[in-house]
Design an enzyme around this catalytic site. Structure first.
Site, PDB file in Angstrom:
ATOM      1  N   GLN B 136       0.826  -1.202   0.000  1.00 28.14           N
ATOM      2  CA  GLN B 136       0.000   0.000   0.000  1.00 28.14           C
ATOM      3  C   GLN B 136       0.863   1.256   0.000  1.00 28.14           C
ATOM      4  O   GLN B 136       1.547   1.536   0.987  1.00 28.14           O
ATOM      5  CB  GLN B 136      -0.871  -0.023   1.268  1.00 28.14           C
ATOM      6  CG  GLN B 136      -1.769   1.173   1.452  1.00 28.14           C
ATOM      7  CD  GLN B 136      -2.581   1.049   2.732  1.00 28.14           C
ATOM      8  OE1 GLN B 136      -2.112   0.491   3.729  1.00 28.14           O
ATOM      9  NE2 GLN B 136      -3.804   1.551   2.725  1.00 28.14           N
ATOM     10  N   GLY B 137       0.834   1.985  -1.070  1.00 28.20           N
ATOM     11  CA  GLY B 137       1.627   3.217  -1.148  1.00 28.20           C
ATOM     12  C   GLY B 137       0.784   4.436  -0.855  1.00 28.20           C
ATOM     13  O   GLY B 137       0.362   5.155  -1.768  1.00 28.20           O
ATOM     14  N   TYR B 138       0.504   4.632   0.394  1.00 30.74           N
ATOM     15  CA  TYR B 138      -0.323   5.771   0.809  1.00 30.74           C
ATOM     16  C   TYR B 138       0.509   6.819   1.541  1.00 30.74           C
ATOM     17  O   TYR B 138       0.710   7.922   1.078  1.00 30.74           O
ATOM     18  CB  TYR B 138      -1.449   5.296   1.753  1.00 30.74           C
ATOM     19  CG  TYR B 138      -2.709   4.830   1.062  1.00 30.74           C
ATOM     20  CD1 TYR B 138      -2.672   4.123  -0.124  1.00 30.74           C
ATOM     21  CD2 TYR B 138      -3.958   5.084   1.634  1.00 30.74           C
ATOM     22  CE1 TYR B 138      -3.845   3.681  -0.731  1.00 30.74           C
ATOM     23  CE2 TYR B 138      -5.133   4.649   1.035  1.00 30.74           C
ATOM     24  CZ  TYR B 138      -5.071   3.948  -0.151  1.00 30.74           C
ATOM     25  OH  TYR B 138      -6.228   3.523  -0.738  1.00 30.74           O
ATOM     26  N   SER B 139       1.018   6.437   2.743  1.00 30.76           N
ATOM     27  CA  SER B 139       1.636   7.419   3.640  1.00 30.76           C
ATOM     28  C   SER B 139       2.933   8.001   3.084  1.00 30.76           C
ATOM     29  O   SER B 139       3.678   7.331   2.381  1.00 30.76           O
ATOM     30  CB  SER B 139       1.942   6.776   4.979  1.00 30.76           C
ATOM     31  OG  SER B 139       0.791   6.176   5.492  1.00 30.76           O
ATOM     32  N   GLU B 253      -9.876  -1.735   4.723  1.00 29.04           N
ATOM     33  CA  GLU B 253      -8.742  -1.967   5.616  1.00 29.04           C
ATOM     34  C   GLU B 253      -9.206  -1.940   7.076  1.00 29.04           C
ATOM     35  O   GLU B 253      -8.864  -2.809   7.868  1.00 29.04           O
ATOM     36  CB  GLU B 253      -7.651  -0.909   5.381  1.00 29.04           C
ATOM     37  CG  GLU B 253      -6.449  -1.095   6.308  1.00 29.04           C
ATOM     38  CD  GLU B 253      -5.285  -0.137   6.025  1.00 29.04           C
ATOM     39  OE1 GLU B 253      -5.449   0.807   5.232  1.00 29.04           O
ATOM     40  OE2 GLU B 253      -4.222  -0.344   6.620  1.00 29.04           O
ATOM     41  N   SER B 384      -5.632   6.405  12.389  1.00 30.42           N
ATOM     42  CA  SER B 384      -5.478   6.199  13.830  1.00 30.42           C
ATOM     43  C   SER B 384      -6.830   6.283  14.551  1.00 30.42           C
ATOM     44  O   SER B 384      -7.825   6.734  13.973  1.00 30.42           O
ATOM     45  CB  SER B 384      -4.548   7.257  14.393  1.00 30.42           C
ATOM     46  OG  SER B 384      -5.192   8.511  14.321  1.00 30.42           O
ATOM     47  N   GLU B 386      -7.647   8.300  16.772  1.00 25.29           N
ATOM     48  CA  GLU B 386      -8.086   9.700  16.849  1.00 25.29           C
ATOM     49  C   GLU B 386      -8.801  10.111  15.551  1.00 25.29           C
ATOM     50  O   GLU B 386      -9.802  10.820  15.575  1.00 25.29           O
ATOM     51  CB  GLU B 386      -6.882  10.619  17.085  1.00 25.29           C
ATOM     52  CG  GLU B 386      -6.260  10.502  18.484  1.00 25.29           C
ATOM     53  CD  GLU B 386      -5.431   9.229  18.669  1.00 25.29           C
ATOM     54  OE1 GLU B 386      -5.066   8.579  17.661  1.00 25.29           O
ATOM     55  OE2 GLU B 386      -5.149   8.871  19.829  1.00 25.29           O
TER      56      GLU B 386
HETATM   57  C1  FAD Z   1       3.154  -0.815  11.482  1.00 26.81           C
HETATM   58  C2  FAD Z   1       2.651   0.172  10.491  1.00 26.81           C
HETATM   59  C3  FAD Z   1       2.374  -0.228   9.210  1.00 26.81           C
HETATM   60  C4  FAD Z   1       1.942   0.683   8.260  1.00 26.81           C
HETATM   61  N1  FAD Z   1       1.738   0.246   6.984  1.00 26.81           N
HETATM   62  C5  FAD Z   1       1.450   1.157   6.019  1.00 26.81           C
HETATM   63  C6  FAD Z   1       1.374   0.765   4.652  1.00 26.81           C
HETATM   64  O1  FAD Z   1       1.541  -0.402   4.308  1.00 26.81           O
HETATM   65  N2  FAD Z   1       1.146   1.699   3.727  1.00 26.81           N
HETATM   66  C7  FAD Z   1       0.944   3.001   4.048  1.00 26.81           C
HETATM   67  O2  FAD Z   1       0.714   3.787   3.165  1.00 26.81           O
HETATM   68  N3  FAD Z   1       0.989   3.415   5.337  1.00 26.81           N
HETATM   69  C8  FAD Z   1       1.244   2.522   6.330  1.00 26.81           C
HETATM   70  N4  FAD Z   1       1.348   2.938   7.637  1.00 26.81           N
HETATM   71  C9  FAD Z   1       1.205   4.370   7.948  1.00 26.81           C
HETATM   72  C10 FAD Z   1      -0.004   4.734   8.762  1.00 26.81           C
HETATM   73  O3  FAD Z   1      -1.158   4.711   8.018  1.00 26.81           O
HETATM   74  C11 FAD Z   1       0.296   6.100   9.412  1.00 26.81           C
HETATM   75  O4  FAD Z   1       1.306   5.887  10.372  1.00 26.81           O
HETATM   76  C12 FAD Z   1      -0.920   6.697  10.041  1.00 26.81           C
HETATM   77  O5  FAD Z   1      -1.802   7.143   9.089  1.00 26.81           O
HETATM   78  C13 FAD Z   1      -0.595   7.839  11.006  1.00 26.81           C
HETATM   79  O6  FAD Z   1       0.186   8.818  10.398  1.00 26.81           O
HETATM   80  P1  FAD Z   1       1.515   9.341  11.076  1.00 26.81           P
HETATM   81  O7  FAD Z   1       2.330   8.177  11.459  1.00 26.81           O
HETATM   82  O8  FAD Z   1       2.110  10.323  10.159  1.00 26.81           O
HETATM   83  O9  FAD Z   1       1.040  10.037  12.415  1.00 26.81           O
HETATM   84  P2  FAD Z   1       0.523  11.524  12.571  1.00 26.81           P
HETATM   85  O10 FAD Z   1      -0.491  11.799  11.548  1.00 26.81           O
HETATM   86  O11 FAD Z   1       1.681  12.421  12.690  1.00 26.81           O
HETATM   87  O12 FAD Z   1      -0.219  11.412  13.961  1.00 26.81           O
HETATM   88  C14 FAD Z   1       0.419  11.471  15.221  1.00 26.81           C
HETATM   89  C15 FAD Z   1      -0.647  11.418  16.286  1.00 26.81           C
HETATM   90  O13 FAD Z   1      -1.512  12.540  16.175  1.00 26.81           O
HETATM   91  C16 FAD Z   1      -2.859  12.123  16.033  1.00 26.81           C
HETATM   92  N5  FAD Z   1      -3.584  13.017  15.129  1.00 26.81           N
HETATM   93  C17 FAD Z   1      -3.237  13.372  13.888  1.00 26.81           C
HETATM   94  N6  FAD Z   1      -4.152  14.202  13.366  1.00 26.81           N
HETATM   95  C18 FAD Z   1      -5.109  14.362  14.288  1.00 26.81           C
HETATM   96  C19 FAD Z   1      -6.335  15.097  14.348  1.00 26.81           C
HETATM   97  N7  FAD Z   1      -6.755  15.840  13.324  1.00 26.81           N
HETATM   98  N8  FAD Z   1      -7.084  15.023  15.480  1.00 26.81           N
HETATM   99  C20 FAD Z   1      -6.664  14.271  16.518  1.00 26.81           C
HETATM  100  N9  FAD Z   1      -5.524  13.562  16.517  1.00 26.81           N
HETATM  101  C21 FAD Z   1      -4.759  13.615  15.419  1.00 26.81           C
HETATM  102  C22 FAD Z   1      -2.761  10.743  15.479  1.00 26.81           C
HETATM  103  O14 FAD Z   1      -3.914  10.003  15.768  1.00 26.81           O
HETATM  104  C23 FAD Z   1      -1.543  10.201  16.178  1.00 26.81           C
HETATM  105  O15 FAD Z   1      -1.888   9.770  17.455  1.00 26.81           O
HETATM  106  C24 FAD Z   1       1.760   2.035   8.611  1.00 26.81           C
HETATM  107  C25 FAD Z   1       2.027   2.450   9.920  1.00 26.81           C
HETATM  108  C26 FAD Z   1       2.477   1.543  10.864  1.00 26.81           C
HETATM  109  C27 FAD Z   1       2.751   2.036  12.249  1.00 26.81           C
END
Ligand code: FAD
Lengths: 356, 403
Positions: B136-139, B253, B384, B386
């Site tokens: 999955q190429g999202y993040s 998902e 997440s 949140e």
């Molecule tokens: C083990 C693992 C596997 C993953 N696999 C994939 C993958 O295969 N492909 C892919 O594309 N991505 C993947 N991800 C990425 C995942 O989807 C992101 O980590 C996730 O979307 C959170 O983004 P971030 O890590 O940048 O955290 P941030 O967005 O920086 O968030 C940090 C904290 O702030 C909170 N937060 C953020 N915005 C808000 C808001 N508006 N209101 C309240 N709280 C908020 C979040 O809930 C979190 O607690 C993976 C992540 C992990 C940990």
């Protein structure tokens, strides 16, 4: 924060400065990478000895500074913040056993060496994976001790074991009749099952019937002090992170959902600090130690548990990486949580102490 | 408790059950009994032994690994009841579904909805046969929760797109054959400038760098795209429709992460039974530690009510057609509960439940420690907790956007 005297402030500031500059988490990473079962840096340990941290609770006549538990707690808390790997916590706990229960001879033999850091001691109580001092099979006959202690902290570096047997606490030196089986836990520190097979055991005859309980209460309080440092640090780095991480064109710190979460954690941390400091003060004043120790460790368990989970959650994906420090606190947190009383065990004890 | 749920789900359809039973008896290699689907996850390379291969091929040929997907694209063409029978019979035989991964959990259903005929014919059958691994190429570093902020850019070059940018946290990226990605095709519009496209991981210009996690595993990667050519036919849906498609995929998902219903089986033995192995019991066979007993009972009650909620939600959304906003509720509760369960397991086992490596710990104990740590991610990825709360508040409850 408790009101500190000048001496305590100096001690704390010194510990803080050293931890931040000389023993940041990168030092723990080095210890971990070395893979040595001893899991601490001997140079750092000798520095701790030179700074007098190894003798804080040891009376002056035996080479210590007799600054008391509040002071010891301050140092341990600061080192907890940077996850400094050392036997300081365990050696201090073991020293309390000798201070409370040792004969003049035993004190004269061990306390000066422990105070200077020349010798390292640890406490060996539990025989299973969960803290349960009511279940001890280790026994001594004719001055020889036999039994196995489970998950002894800092066992690999220890020169001396303070061992709980059926009829009391004994001093056992490393050497013949003492063998270690390494148990690698998530915190990657020194843990081992220690088997005593006919090793020479020297009984601590002072301290009365409650000696083991008294030592364990002190162990709970000092462990809670390390946990306090860890919780404080996780809170601080998480708050910093939320203030700089931008999502949705705003810093995360601007989201009310997260603001309230941090406010809750802050309130929890305040409670934990009061409970831990009260525990340390209780020992220094000699009043209500058992109850204070139970409250201190139970609150430390509760708050650090939540804090370590939230620390990762609030960091998002980055918190899940080994490259980032926050995960280390989670891994150490559970080990300390399970040591000297899980939350469940402490609740039982609290109720018992309250007579219900 | 589990038995009560089981009894409820027992479906009649006896002839079909008999057919499934026979198929499993004929095809499931005994040596794989009790094993899990090593290939379905994102946590390991694709080495499979002969028995695993035979089992995957047998199930794949039937389409029973993806039982409800249309037969014409390689699925089983079955209804939900029959799919449940397959699950039940696999569990009864100690067998597992050898078909899985992101292709099954999220990409397949999305492509079936949004893909064109040629794309479905090309990509769905290999998923049904478990031949292709998707990632999955999202993040991206600055597009996590704020996913629409993604910057990876796909420039229109006539017959192909030229993709440049960086993705991160790509689970299984180092083992994947293909990547479903959302990329920017228009810089002027945050949401409408996003497109959904399929990228071959072995295209020139794709580079993956594994990242180590707190659990010690390295199942996720930074993925870099430098002048990667992506054929036009790999665009799913319209250009600019990527946000809509991408969000739908996230609903799948979430439903899968929350466990839907299958998690129950994955969870294994009841905590009470495990506790009785590790902790003292009294004369009545009850746990001596009453605080722990209370915690376990409290957990199991809420866990059962979660399973019932998941079941009800599935049935309701099936009636309404497709996945629904309730996926956020399920994800939020299911992930929290599986984390709670891991914490309880550690509590039950004491320090024996915190082994990192080496002697003195059973494989199962070590695995649960790693799973406990990895499990912390389930409330982060897939949106997440949140973000789920924000979705529920805004989209389900109609509360105002505070941002
Ligand atoms: C083990 C693992 C596997 C993953 N696999 C994939 C993958 O295969 N492909 C892919 O594309 N991505 C993947 N991800 C990425 C995942 O989807 C992101 O980590 C996730 O979307 C959170 O983004 P971030 O890590 O940048 O955290 P941030 O967005 O920086 O968030 C940090 C904290 O702030 C909170 N937060 C953020 N915005 C808000 C808001 N508006 N209101 C309240 N709280 C908020 C979040 O809930 C979190 O607690 C993976 C992540 C992990 C940990």
């Amino acid at each position: 924060m408790a009101v500190l005297n000048e001496e305590q402030e100096m001690l704390r500031d010194m510990a803080r400065e050293w931890a931040v500059n000389e023993s940041p988490v990168t030092e723990f990473r080095k210890v971990r990478a070395s893979g040595a079962p001893e899991a601490f840096d001997r140079n750092a340990w000798s520095t701790m000895g030179q700074m007098g941290w190894t003798g804080v609770i040891i009376p002056e006549e035996h080479g210590g500074s007799d600054f008391g538990f509040m002071s010891a707690g301050l140092v341990i808390e600061e080192l907890g913040k940077t996850l400094t790997a050392s036997p300081l916590l365990m050696s201090t706990i073991a020293a309390t056993a000798i201070v409370l229960g040792g004969s003049d001879e035993q004190k004269a033999k061990w306390l000066p060496k422990l105070a200077s850091g020349e010798a390292i001691a640890t406490l060996a109580v539990d025989e299973g994976a969960s803290h349960d001092p009511a279940k001890i099979e280790t026994s001594v006959s004719g001055g020889k001790i036999s039994g196995t202690k489970a998950f002894v902290h800092e066992a690999h570096g220890a020169d001396l074991f303070v061992v709980a047997a059926k009829d009391g606490l004994y001093l056992v030196e490393k050497g013949d009749g003492v063998s270690l089986t390494t148990r690698k836990l998530t915190d990657q520190r020194s843990h081992a099952d220690v088997t005593f097979d006919g090793a020479t055991a020297d009984k601590l005859t002072g301290g009365g019937d409650s000696l083991l309980d008294d030592v364990l209460d002190r162990a709970r309080i000092l462990t809670a002090a390390e946990m306090l440092g860890m919780a404080q640090q996780v809170f601080d780095v998480t708050l910093d992170y939320l203030k700089q991480r931008v999502q949705f064109n705003q810093v995360l710190a601007s989201f009310q959902a997260l603001q309230h979460r941090m406010a809750d954690l802050f309130a929890d941390l305040a409670q934990m600090r009061s409970a831990v400091e009260a525990g340390l003060q209780a020992v220094d004043s000699g009043f209500g130690v058992a109850r204070a120790a139970t409250i201190a460790k139970a609150e430390a368990n509760r708050v650090l548990h939540t804090m370590s989970n939230q620390g990762i959650q609030l960091h998002g994906g980055i918190g899940m990486t080994d490259e980032y420090d926050v995960g280390f606190y989670l891994k150490r947190a559970r080990v300390l949580e399970a040591s000297f009383g899980s939350t469940g065990w402490l609740k039982h004890r609290f109720a018992k102490l309250g007579g219900y | 408790m589990a038995t009560q749920l089981e009894a409820e789900t027992r479906s009649d359809n006896d002839a079909f059950r008999e057919e499934v039973r026979q198929f499993i008896a004929d095809n499931f290699p005994a040596e794989l009994k009790g094993k899990a689907n090593a290939l379905a996850g994102v946590d390991g390379p694709t080495d499979e032994n002969a028995a695993q291969k035979a089992w995957r091929e047998a199930m794949g040929a039937k389409g029973w690994g993806t039982p409800t997907w249309p037969k014409e694209y390689g699925g089983g063409g079955l209804d939900k009841k029959q799919a449940r029978i397959i699950d039940e019979e696999l569990a009864r035989a100690g067998a597992y579904n050898p078909i899985g991964g992101m292709g099954v959990m999220m990409f397949g259903p999305t492509l079936l909805e949004y893909g064109n005929e040629a794309q479905k014919r090309e990509h769905i059958p290999p998923i049904c046969r478990g031949e292709i691994r998707w990632c999955q190429g999202y993040s991206e570093p600055n597009a996590g929760s704020d996913l629409a902020n993604l910057q990876t850019f796909a420039e229109d070059k006539g017959d192909h797109y030229l993709v440049n940018g960086q993705k991160t946290w790509t689970s299984g990226g180092q083992w994947a054959d293909k990547c479903f990605a959302i990329v920017r095709t228009d810089k002027s519009d945050k949401h409408h400038g996003i497109s959904f496209m399929l990228i071959d991981m072995d295209s020139p210009g794709v580079e993956v760098r594994p990242i180590q996690m707190i659990s010690g595993m390295s199942p996720f990667c930074e993925t870099f795209f430098t002048d990667v050519k992506v054929p036009k036919e790999n665009l799913v849906g319209e250009e600019g429709q990527g946000w809509t498609i991408g969000k739908r995929l996230l609903q799948h998902e979430r439903t899968n992460i929350s466990g839907g219903g299958r998690l129950a089986g994955m969870m294994g033995a009841s905590l009470g039974d495990i506790a009785k192995k590790y902790c003292a019991t009294d004369g009545d066979g009850e746990l001596e530690d009453k605080v722990l007993r209370d915690k376990i009972a409290d957990f199991e009650i809420r866990w059962n009510s979660f399973l019932l909620t998941a079941r009800r939600a599935m049935e309701e959304s099936k009636a309404a057609g497709g996945v629904s906003e309730i996926s956020s509720v399920l994800k939020k509760i299911g992930t929290k509960m599986s984390q709670e369960r891991s914490e309880l397991l550690i509590d039950i086992r004491g320090l024996q439940g915190l082994g990192w490596e080496g002697d003195g710990f059973s494989t199962g104990e070590l695995e649960t420690v790693r799973a406990w740590l990895f499990g912390k991610a389930t409330t982060i990825y897939g949106g997440s907790t949140e973000i789920q709360n924000n979705i529920i508040a805004k989209r389900v409850l109609g509360m105002l956007d505070h941002q």
